[in-house]
Design a protein around this motif. Structure first.
Motif, short mmCIF file in Angstrom:
data_model
loop_
_atom_site.label_atom_id
_atom_site.label_comp_id
_atom_site.label_asym_id
_atom_site.label_seq_id
_atom_site.Cartn_x
_atom_site.Cartn_y
_atom_site.Cartn_z
N VAL A 93 39.10 49.42 46.31
CA VAL A 93 39.17 50.76 45.71
C VAL A 93 39.88 50.67 44.36
N ARG A 94 41.01 49.95 44.35
CA ARG A 94 41.75 49.81 43.09
C ARG A 94 40.88 49.23 42.00
N GLN A 95 40.17 48.12 42.29
CA GLN A 95 39.36 47.48 41.27
C GLN A 95 38.17 48.36 40.89
N PRO A 121 38.51 38.83 49.41
CA PRO A 121 39.92 39.25 49.44
C PRO A 121 40.88 38.39 48.61
N LYS A 122 40.59 37.12 48.43
CA LYS A 122 41.51 36.28 47.67
C LYS A 122 41.48 36.66 46.19
N ALA A 123 42.65 36.70 45.57
CA ALA A 123 42.75 37.15 44.18
C ALA A 123 41.88 36.32 43.25
N ARG A 124 41.79 35.03 43.49
CA ARG A 124 40.99 34.19 42.60
C ARG A 124 39.50 34.43 42.74
N HIS A 125 39.11 35.17 43.77
CA HIS A 125 37.69 35.47 44.00
C HIS A 125 37.31 36.89 43.57
N HIS A 126 38.25 37.68 43.06
CA HIS A 126 37.94 39.06 42.71
C HIS A 126 36.84 39.16 41.64
N ARG A 127 36.70 38.13 40.83
CA ARG A 127 35.65 38.14 39.81
C ARG A 127 34.25 38.05 40.43
N ARG A 128 34.19 37.71 41.72
CA ARG A 128 32.90 37.64 42.40
C ARG A 128 32.46 39.01 42.93
N ASN A 187 25.63 31.20 39.25
CA ASN A 187 26.29 30.87 40.51
C ASN A 187 26.09 32.03 41.48
N PHE A 188 25.79 31.69 42.72
CA PHE A 188 25.67 32.71 43.76
C PHE A 188 26.59 32.31 44.90
N TYR A 189 27.48 33.23 45.30
CA TYR A 189 28.53 32.89 46.24
C TYR A 189 28.35 33.49 47.63
N GLY A 190 27.43 34.41 47.80
CA GLY A 190 27.28 35.07 49.09
C GLY A 190 26.50 34.22 50.08
N PRO A 219 32.35 43.65 35.30
CA PRO A 219 31.45 43.99 34.19
C PRO A 219 30.07 43.34 34.25
N GLY A 220 30.01 42.10 34.72
CA GLY A 220 28.72 41.42 34.75
C GLY A 220 27.67 42.15 35.58
N TYR A 221 28.10 42.84 36.62
CA TYR A 221 27.20 43.64 37.45
C TYR A 221 27.13 45.09 36.95
#
Length: 231
Positions: A180-182, A142-149, A9-12, A154-156
């Motif tokens: 920064v936190r992540q 910015p949305k929390a559900r998108h932070h994995r993107r 999946n590519f989201y950008g 780890p995937g990157y």
């Protein structure tokens, strides 16, 4: 029988505003000569490997910028360090066109472009082949559900760690505190140690503020600069 290739999946964004005539000219006449394409077969015939040492005319350290935006930082570094080879990775066509215009104007010859997903580049890079990497103002998702993107997952990061040499530097610039936190949470477990964390007015000595940083400052968001070292 070879297993089917897993689809990513590519989201950008890939396309933005309509390109100007000059930008269409850059893409039509300049991109092919600057595109990464020196690929050689490894011992395993089912996999190809890109050897960065074969990209440039002479052996040199290789640096990677992930998501170069409009290309100002990439061209700046290429001009400042002519003995370094730079790879710029960016899937956004408008950004690629902007970079090509800057390359033509600056006349730098020590950089090459991967116009696509950085994960496809990681697939063909051998272990410990890069000397430095930059992640400047990445998409914040910015949305929390998108932070994995985000790139700092780890995937990157595990693949970035694999292709960086021991001791290689990884720089991250962002204006988003949660990014920064992540970054601080995810980058060290992938094989890095934090060297420095600074803020506005205390960037790297060779830093060039990008248009994204200038926009952040206009809108009252402070930049953060993080430096990691590959363990």
């Amino acid at each position: 029988m070879a297993e089917p290739e897993q689809r990513r999946n590519f989201y950008g964004r890939v396309h933005g505003k309509t390109l100007r005539a000059s930008q269409k000219d850059y893409l039509a006449n300049d991109l092919e000569a600057l595109r990464l394409k020196q690929v050689t077969q490894e011992e395993n015939p089912t996999r190809t490997v890109l050897h960065p040492a074969a990209i440039f005319a002479s052996p040199r350290p290789i640096w990677l910028e992930v998501g170069f935006g409009g290309g100002e930082h990439l061209v700046h570094m290429a001009a400042r360090y002519p003995d370094i080879g730079l790879i710029g990775c960016e899937p956004f066509v408008n950004g690629i066109a902007m970079l090509l215009g800057k390359i033509r104007q600056a006349g730098v010859q020590n950089l090459t472009i991967h116009p696509g997903d950085v994960r496809d580049l990681f697939d063909v890079l051998p272990d410990a082949c890069l000397d430095k990497a930059f992640l400047n103002y990445p998409d914040p998702w910015p949305k929390a559900r998108h932070h994995r993107r985000r790139f700092v997952t780890p995937g990157y990061l595990l693949e970035l760690a694999r292709v960086l040499k021991p001791g290689a530097e990884f720089r991250v610039a962002t204006d988003i505190p949660d990014y920064v936190r992540q970054t601080l949470e995810e980058v060290p477990p992938a094989g890095f140690t934090l060297v420095a964390q600074t803020g506005k007015g205390d960037a790297w000595e060779d830093w060039l503020p990008t248009r994204y940083e200038q926009k952040a400052l206009r809108e009252g968001r402070a930049p953060h600069y993080l430096t990691f070292r590959r363990i």
